[in-house]
Scaffold this active site. Structure first.
Site, PDB file in Angstrom:
ATOM      1  N   LEU A 363       0.907  -1.456  -0.028  1.00  0.00           N
ATOM      2  CA  LEU A 363       0.169   0.003  -0.062  1.00  0.00           C
ATOM      3  C   LEU A 363       0.948   1.205  -0.098  1.00  0.00           C
ATOM      4  O   LEU A 363       0.435   2.265  -0.277  1.00  0.00           O
ATOM      5  CB  LEU A 363      -1.001   0.013   1.333  1.00  0.00           C
ATOM      6  CG  LEU A 363      -2.236  -0.917   1.443  1.00  0.00           C
ATOM      7  CD1 LEU A 363      -2.757  -0.851   2.337  1.00  0.00           C
ATOM      8  CD2 LEU A 363      -2.999  -0.694   0.091  1.00  0.00           C
ATOM      9  N   HIS A 365       4.883   3.209   1.694  1.00  0.00           N
ATOM     10  CA  HIS A 365       6.037   3.010   2.165  1.00  0.00           C
ATOM     11  C   HIS A 365       6.284   4.312   3.262  1.00  0.00           C
ATOM     12  O   HIS A 365       5.996   5.345   2.845  1.00  0.00           O
ATOM     13  CB  HIS A 365       7.365   3.066   1.394  1.00  0.00           C
ATOM     14  CG  HIS A 365       8.377   2.557   2.169  1.00  0.00           C
ATOM     15  ND1 HIS A 365       8.653   1.232   2.296  1.00  0.00           N
ATOM     16  CD2 HIS A 365       9.475   3.252   2.653  1.00  0.00           C
ATOM     17  CE1 HIS A 365       9.957   1.198   3.081  1.00  0.00           C
ATOM     18  NE2 HIS A 365      10.278   2.421   3.446  1.00  0.00           N
ATOM     19  N   GLY A 366       6.164   3.998   4.527  1.00  0.00           N
ATOM     20  CA  GLY A 366       6.362   5.089   5.566  1.00  0.00           C
ATOM     21  C   GLY A 366       7.346   5.309   6.050  1.00  0.00           C
ATOM     22  O   GLY A 366       8.387   4.733   6.012  1.00  0.00           O
ATOM     23  N   GLY A 369       8.130   1.822   8.027  1.00  0.00           N
ATOM     24  CA  GLY A 369       8.285   0.566   7.209  1.00  0.00           C
ATOM     25  C   GLY A 369       7.292   0.631   6.124  1.00  0.00           C
ATOM     26  O   GLY A 369       6.696   1.632   5.779  1.00  0.00           O
ATOM     27  N   VAL A 371       3.943  -0.818   4.320  1.00  0.00           N
ATOM     28  CA  VAL A 371       2.436  -1.264   4.622  1.00  0.00           C
ATOM     29  C   VAL A 371       1.741  -1.934   3.512  1.00  0.00           C
ATOM     30  O   VAL A 371       1.992  -1.624   2.448  1.00  0.00           O
ATOM     31  CB  VAL A 371       1.634   0.086   4.841  1.00  0.00           C
ATOM     32  CG1 VAL A 371       0.197  -0.185   5.315  1.00  0.00           C
ATOM     33  CG2 VAL A 371       2.428   1.186   5.693  1.00  0.00           C
ATOM     34  N   ASP A 482       4.225  13.586  14.159  1.00  0.00           N
ATOM     35  CA  ASP A 482       4.749  13.461  12.789  1.00  0.00           C
ATOM     36  C   ASP A 482       3.226  13.383  12.263  1.00  0.00           C
ATOM     37  O   ASP A 482       3.007  12.500  11.237  1.00  0.00           O
ATOM     38  CB  ASP A 482       5.347  11.963  12.625  1.00  0.00           C
ATOM     39  CG  ASP A 482       5.986  12.008  11.303  1.00  0.00           C
ATOM     40  OD1 ASP A 482       6.235  13.019  10.715  1.00  0.00           O
ATOM     41  OD2 ASP A 482       6.303  10.979  10.857  1.00  0.00           O
TER      42      ASP A 482
END
Ligand SMILES: *[C@@H]1O[C@H](CO)[C@@H](O)[C@H](O)[C@H]1NC(C)=O
Ligand SMILES: *[C@@H]1O[C@H](CO)[C@@H](O)[C@H](O)[C@H]1NC(C)=O
Ligand SMILES: *[C@@H]1O[C@H](CO)[C@@H](O)[C@H](O)[C@H]1NC(C)=O
Ligand SMILES: *[C@@H]1O[C@H](CO)[C@@H](O)[C@H](O)[C@H]1NC(C)=O
Ligand SMILES: *[C@@H]1O[C@H](CO)[C@@H](O)[C@H](O)[C@H]1NC(C)=O
Ligand SMILES: CC(=O)N[C@H]1CO[C@H](CO)[C@@H](O)[C@@H]1O
Length: 534
Positions: A363, A365-366, A369, A371, A482
């Site tokens: 889904l 990339h944050g 990590g 998702v 954040d």
């Protein structure tokens, strides 16, 4: 002969004890406790003027600190403009020898510059701490508590419940003293007896940097003590360091009590007094009466207990204590205690649900990590966050954190459904949001018109409610740190749900609150800036 041998061995033992006692104190000054070196901050390179200023700053700090003869604390800055560096150094309040303080500051500064190239960093030694930053941070109180490695010490106390009561009493008393007694100048120590039988005492120390206000100091200490309770209240020692305050306790005298005038505290419930004969009689009669009443009461209780399920409310602390035992427990989304298997899933389940983390299920990339989308065997859709960064906490603390975060429930927060902790893998499982995240609306020219004013208003309201809950209403008091459009998820009705909250507690890097003055704004509505991080 025998007698002589015994005497000489006793003398040797006494000598060893004496040596150990003095070593405790002296070797302590050399101990590195922790560093703060964020990797998501600008790094400086060598032989730039920033580095030169930093070097000069460190030298100035250690010479300034001996010049100020009242307390070993100093803040200063070097350089101008973009290369200006701010620095602050503090020696522990019981240090009276300026050579000891200066040497510690020098060693800590060197160590910090060797370990860290970030433009904002801090180091804690046993008796001193040094911080520098490209931002002006004096008088700006923030809480950034860390559990240093030392806390992995697994010595447990035998009676955690009463130990924790006495410890809390001690730490609150010294915190009030440190913050509100001007004579103490933001530093206080004390000791208190917690076991009459073993003559055991708890020694407590709290300290704030001297640039913050009394109330900021007290609130910093309160947060630190809350974390100290969570990590260490059942252990024989604990320490929490933060930018503006530190707290520590141990079962030995780790500070110089003679220089800090530590009062002998007495826990209020354990009052002592002179015994008189009539008191004995009264006590014995009273006891017999109480015991017989208790027996009757207990019998009644036991009968009742069989009938109904025990539904007594458990506090966070007892929960944590239970966690410490091998038989883990956890909490369902309804707040009930269940076995840990329901919150802690297996890696195999998650691999099956996400097609072995296949790219088609990715889904996004944050910061923490990747998702993935997944479907559980029961058909429920989930979002799986596979954490890539190393957690700064031990496994046990991480587990505790996950459980505490899972307890946070609000319409505007993404639900944490579970987690996987296997080997190096740390995975968090959330409910899946059909409309993905806010940034996908804002930055997509086709979807953006969907955000009409009414929808926008709803999103803003939802965000505010979610934040208010995190800041004020939840028991954990989480600062998100954040918040940005890709952390605002939207469900099928476009209700805003905050995600990634609690990460700041799990990962120290994200707790860089030196940034509190920076304003991050993103335009999300046609004609207005609404997302701000302060
Ligand atoms: C600092 O030390 C000097 C000389 O020892 C003394 O005269 C002065 O009063 C001290 N200052 C304070 C604030 O204690
Ligand atoms: C730091 O040291 C310098 C030089 O001794 C002094 O002028 C300054 O007031 C000190 N600052 C603080 C906050 O003590
Ligand atoms: C301060 O400490 C240093 C080194 O630890 C020692 O040599 C010196 O004698 C001490 N000074 C005083 C006044 O105690
Ligand atoms: C801490 O305890 C001492 C000794 O019992 C007492 O004198 C003092 O008032 C207490 N301080 C605070 C702030 O509660
Ligand atoms: C402890 O503090 C006292 C009083 O300031 C001082 O005389 C003594 O040298 C200190 N002890 C140590 C080991 O630093
Ligand atoms: C040299 C310097 O910048 N000193 C600062 C130390 O912090 C206080 C506030 O706590 C400022 O007033 C000083 O200017």
């Amino acid at each position: 002969m025998m007698e002589k041998d015994r005497i000489s061995s006793a003398m040797i033992i006494m000598l060893i004890i004496l040596m150990l006692k003095s070593v405790n104190f002296v070797s302590g000054t050399e101990n590195l406790i922790d560093t703060y070196c964020p990797d998501n901050f600008p790094l400086y390179t060598s032989s730039t003027s920033f580095q030169k200023n930093l070097k000069l700053l460190m030298e100035t700090l250690s010479s300034n600190i001996v010049a100020s003869n009242t307390s070993f604390f100093n803040n200063t800055s070097t350089g101008e403009g973009l290369d200006k560096v701010y620095g602050q150094a503090l020696c522990r309040g019981d240090i009276t020898n300026s050579t000891v303080c200066k040497e510690c500051i020098e060693k800590a500064s060197k160590d910090l510059m060797n370990r860290c190239k970030s433009e904002d960093a801090m180091i804690w030694y046993d008796v001193c701490q040094v911080r520098y930053s490209f931002q002006m941070f004096f008088s700006n109180a923030v809480y950034t508590g860390k559990y240093p490695k030392q806390n992995d010490l697994e010595k447990r106390v035998s009676d955690p419940t009463s130990f924790q009561q006495v410890l809390t009493y001690l730490m609150n008393n010294v915190s009030n003293e440190a913050a509100f007694n001007p004579a103490k100048n933001m530093f206080a120590t004390a000791d208190i007896e917690f076991s009459k039988k073993k003559k055991a005492r708890i020694y407590g120390l709290v300290e704030c940097t001297k640039d913050i206000s009394e109330t900021d100091c007290r609130s910093c200490l309160s947060s630190a003590i809350t974390e100290l309770n969570a990590c260490c209240s059942y252990r024989e020692g604990g320490i929490i360091v933060s930018r503006n305050c530190n707290v520590r306790f141990d079962l030995f005298e780790f500070f110089n009590a003679s220089s800090s005038v530590a009062p002998l505290l007495i826990f209020p419930t354990s009052k002592g007094g002179k015994w008189k004969p009539w008191m004995f009689v009264l006590t014995i009669c009273g006891s017999i009466l109480i015991i017989s009443v208790l027996i009757v009461f207990c019998i009644a209780c036991l009968r009742q207990k069989k009938a109904r399920e025990g539904d007594e409310e458990r506090t966070e602390r007892t929960l944590l204590q239970e966690l410490a035992s091998p038989k883990n427990v956890a909490i369902t989304q309804e707040g009930e205690l269940i076995s840990s298997d329901q919150l802690f899933m297996t890696l195999a389940t998650i691999k099956a649900a996400t097609g072995n983390f296949s790219d088609t299920n990715k889904l996004g990339h944050g910061g923490f990590g990747t998702v993935y989308k997944g479907v559980l065997p029961d058909g429920n859709e989930i979002a799986v966050k596979r954490l890539s960064r190393k957690s700064w906490q031990g496994l046990e603390e991480f587990k505790n954190e996950v459980i505490l975060i899972a307890k946070l429930q609000h319409k505007n927060l993404v639900k944490l459904l579970g987690c996987v902790l296997e080997g190096e893998e740390k995975i968090l499982i959330y409910e899946l949001m059909s409309n993905r995240s806010l940034d996908q609306f804002i930055f997509d020219p086709f979807r953006r018109p969907k955000l009409d004013w009414k929808t926008c208003y709803g999103i803003i309201g939802g965000l505010a409610k979610g934040l208010l809950y995190l800041h004020e209403e939840s028991r954990l008091k989480i600062i998100h740190r954040d918040l940005k459009p890709n952390n605002v998820l939207l469900d099928h009705e476009l209700v805003a749900k905050i995600s990634d909250f609690g990460m700041a507690r799990m990962f120290s890097e994200n707790q860089n609150t030196a940034n509190t003055k920076r304003i991050v704004g993103t335009q999300i509505c046609n004609g207005g800036t609404i997302l701000r991080e302060i």
